[in-house]
Motif scaffolding. Sequence first.
Motif, PDB file in Angstrom:
ATOM      1  N   VAL A   1      -2.970   2.115  -4.208  1.00 25.05           N
ATOM      2  CA  VAL A   1      -2.897   3.484  -3.685  1.00 25.05           C
ATOM      3  C   VAL A   1      -4.110   3.731  -2.797  1.00 25.05           C
ATOM      4  N   ILE A   2      -3.872   4.110  -1.553  1.00 25.08           N
ATOM      5  CA  ILE A   2      -4.959   4.481  -0.634  1.00 25.08           C
ATOM      6  C   ILE A   2      -4.608   5.844  -0.038  1.00 25.08           C
ATOM      7  N   TYR A   3      -5.344   6.867  -0.438  1.00 26.19           N
ATOM      8  CA  TYR A   3      -5.075   8.205   0.084  1.00 26.19           C
ATOM      9  C   TYR A   3      -5.468   8.284   1.556  1.00 26.19           C
ATOM     10  N   GLN A   4      -4.676   9.017   2.315  1.00 22.55           N
ATOM     11  CA  GLN A   4      -4.979   9.178   3.733  1.00 22.55           C
ATOM     12  C   GLN A   4      -6.212  10.057   3.905  1.00 22.55           C
TER      13      GLN A   4
ATOM     14  N   VAL B   1       0.852  -1.191   0.000  1.00 23.71           N
ATOM     15  CA  VAL B   1       0.000   0.000   0.000  1.00 23.71           C
ATOM     16  C   VAL B   1       0.883   1.235   0.000  1.00 23.71           C
ATOM     17  N   VAL B   2       0.594   2.166  -0.917  1.00 22.34           N
ATOM     18  CA  VAL B   2       1.249   3.478  -0.923  1.00 22.34           C
ATOM     19  C   VAL B   2       0.169   4.535  -0.744  1.00 22.34           C
ATOM     20  N   LEU B   3       0.564   5.717  -0.310  1.00 22.10           N
ATOM     21  CA  LEU B   3      -0.402   6.711   0.157  1.00 22.10           C
ATOM     22  C   LEU B   3      -0.680   7.831  -0.836  1.00 22.10           C
ATOM     23  N   GLN B   4      -0.038   7.775  -1.995  1.00 23.79           N
ATOM     24  CA  GLN B   4      -0.328   8.732  -3.065  1.00 23.79           C
ATOM     25  C   GLN B   4       0.230   8.169  -4.365  1.00 23.79           C
ATOM     26  N   ARG B   5      -0.316   8.625  -5.485  1.00 25.03           N
ATOM     27  CA  ARG B   5      -0.097   7.925  -6.751  1.00 25.03           C
ATOM     28  C   ARG B   5       1.335   8.035  -7.284  1.00 25.03           C
ATOM     29  N   MET B   6       2.061   9.100  -6.941  1.00 27.20           N
ATOM     30  CA  MET B   6       3.421   9.228  -7.463  1.00 27.20           C
ATOM     31  C   MET B   6       4.385   8.235  -6.820  1.00 27.20           C
ATOM     32  N   ALA B   7       3.958   7.597  -5.735  1.00 32.74           N
ATOM     33  CA  ALA B   7       4.807   6.596  -5.093  1.00 32.74           C
ATOM     34  C   ALA B   7       5.099   5.424  -6.028  1.00 32.74           C
ATOM     35  N   LEU B   8       4.203   5.168  -6.965  1.00 32.78           N
ATOM     36  CA  LEU B   8       4.403   4.053  -7.889  1.00 32.78           C
ATOM     37  C   LEU B   8       5.675   4.215  -8.712  1.00 32.78           C
TER      38      LEU B   8
ATOM     39  N   LEU C   1       0.709  25.649   1.411  1.00 35.36           N
ATOM     40  CA  LEU C   1       1.946  25.807   0.663  1.00 35.36           C
ATOM     41  C   LEU C   1       2.780  24.570   0.943  1.00 35.36           C
ATOM     42  N   ALA C   2       3.472  24.050  -0.072  1.00 32.11           N
ATOM     43  CA  ALA C   2       4.154  22.771   0.113  1.00 32.11           C
ATOM     44  C   ALA C   2       5.392  22.666  -0.759  1.00 32.11           C
ATOM     45  N   THR C   3       6.370  21.902  -0.275  1.00 27.39           N
ATOM     46  CA  THR C   3       7.537  21.612  -1.088  1.00 27.39           C
ATOM     47  C   THR C   3       7.131  20.759  -2.289  1.00 27.39           C
ATOM     48  N   LYS C   4       7.850  20.965  -3.384  1.00 30.77           N
ATOM     49  CA  LYS C   4       7.549  20.231  -4.614  1.00 30.77           C
ATOM     50  C   LYS C   4       8.293  18.900  -4.595  1.00 30.77           C
ATOM     51  N   ILE C   5       7.731  17.966  -3.828  1.00 33.86           N
ATOM     52  CA  ILE C   5       8.310  16.628  -3.713  1.00 33.86           C
ATOM     53  C   ILE C   5       7.230  15.604  -4.075  1.00 33.86           C
ATOM     54  N   PRO C   6       7.631  14.412  -4.545  1.00 31.19           N
ATOM     55  CA  PRO C   6       6.630  13.432  -4.987  1.00 31.19           C
ATOM     56  C   PRO C   6       5.585  13.081  -3.930  1.00 31.19           C
ATOM     57  N   GLY C   7       6.003  12.994  -2.651  1.00 27.30           N
ATOM     58  CA  GLY C   7       5.076  12.606  -1.596  1.00 27.30           C
ATOM     59  C   GLY C   7       3.931  13.569  -1.391  1.00 27.30           C
ATOM     60  N   LEU C   8       4.085  14.826  -1.831  1.00 22.13           N
ATOM     61  CA  LEU C   8       3.006  15.810  -1.740  1.00 22.13           C
ATOM     62  C   LEU C   8       2.351  16.032  -3.100  1.00 22.13           C
ATOM     63  N   MET C   9       3.156  15.988  -4.158  1.00 19.86           N
ATOM     64  CA  MET C   9       2.615  16.149  -5.508  1.00 19.86           C
ATOM     65  C   MET C   9       1.656  15.015  -5.868  1.00 19.86           C
TER      66      MET C   9
ATOM     67  N   SER D   1       8.627  19.818   4.152  1.00 25.81           N
ATOM     68  CA  SER D   1       9.383  18.562   4.223  1.00 25.81           C
ATOM     69  C   SER D   1      10.312  18.347   3.029  1.00 25.81           C
ATOM     70  N   LYS D   2      11.444  17.702   3.322  1.00 25.20           N
ATOM     71  CA  LYS D   2      12.341  17.231   2.267  1.00 25.20           C
ATOM     72  C   LYS D   2      11.867  15.887   1.731  1.00 25.20           C
ATOM     73  N   MET D   3      11.123  15.150   2.558  1.00 26.09           N
ATOM     74  CA  MET D   3      10.724  13.785   2.220  1.00 26.09           C
ATOM     75  C   MET D   3       9.413  13.449   2.921  1.00 26.09           C
ATOM     76  N   GLU D   4       8.448  12.928   2.184  1.00 33.47           N
ATOM     77  CA  GLU D   4       7.169  12.491   2.752  1.00 33.47           C
ATOM     78  C   GLU D   4       6.678  11.292   1.959  1.00 33.47           C
ATOM     79  N   GLY D   5       6.117  10.295   2.646  1.00 29.90           N
ATOM     80  CA  GLY D   5       5.412   9.233   1.936  1.00 29.90           C
ATOM     81  C   GLY D   5       4.061   9.744   1.490  1.00 29.90           C
ATOM     82  N   SER D   6       3.442  10.480   2.358  1.00 25.54           N
ATOM     83  CA  SER D   6       2.276  11.316   2.150  1.00 25.54           C
ATOM     84  C   SER D   6       2.278  12.239   3.357  1.00 25.54           C
ATOM     85  N   SER D   7       1.180  12.858   3.704  1.00 22.34           N
ATOM     86  CA  SER D   7       1.206  13.783   4.837  1.00 22.34           C
ATOM     87  C   SER D   7      -0.149  13.820   5.515  1.00 22.34           C
TER      88      SER D   7
END
Length: 236
Positions: free
Chosen positions: A78-81, A58-65, A198-206, A178-184
């Motif tokens: 993918v299961i969104y929090q 299970v990943v928490l957002q689609r870009m994790a794939l 406002l958020a950092t442009k990282i895959p875990g948030l995008m 964050s520098k790194m997130e699985g999701s948030s």
Amino acid sequence: CNTLFALHARRTADSIRQFHKTQADRPLIVVFTGTDLYRDIRRNRKAKQSLELASCIVVLQRMALRDLPRRLHPKTQVIYQSAEPFESKPAAGDGFQVCVVGHLREEKDPLRAAFALRKLPRQSRIRLVHVGLALNERLGQKAQAEARRNGRVRWLGQLSHRRTRAILARSQLVCITSKMEGSSNVLSEALASGVPVLATKIPGLMGTLGKDFPGYFPVGDTKGVARLLLKAETDK
């Protein structure tokens, strides 16, 4: 037990291995929560083994794939929090409250928003409230020093989940640096409460906000945070 839900591929690796050894025919679900996805599976043997032993990932957002080997995609979901809506009265006064919610550790880059406030013009009404425990002693000392140095900044330390949700809901804006997130969780809770982000442009948030979200800034970009904070305050 009939099923194992393992949160974090590296930290639960021993339990995963033991469950698979004794009950290999039963469901073994590995949930990637952050540092395991964006760091550990690249270099940690146990985390890599967890990928292989899982009957479902299970990943928490689609870009994790993108960070999982393609051969594992068929067993990945993918299961969104989710988060319950939480309403609260707006913060008192005519200020513009920005909150940061997160423990003080390196992956969160927790002082970035506070540093950005130094660059705001004198007439700005922005005030920053930070909720989170100092898991890193050095960062805790820095947070205390920044709060003493800058009257716009308040570090409240750790609060109950309910009090934290109330502060978040009262804020005009939440800043996720964050520098790194699985999701948030904070992102989910902000969205559920209708609080702009406002958020950092990282895959875990995008992976939740999408590629075209207008509130991104690069990791570590203090000037970029300050520019977006000021735009949020002044541009309706």
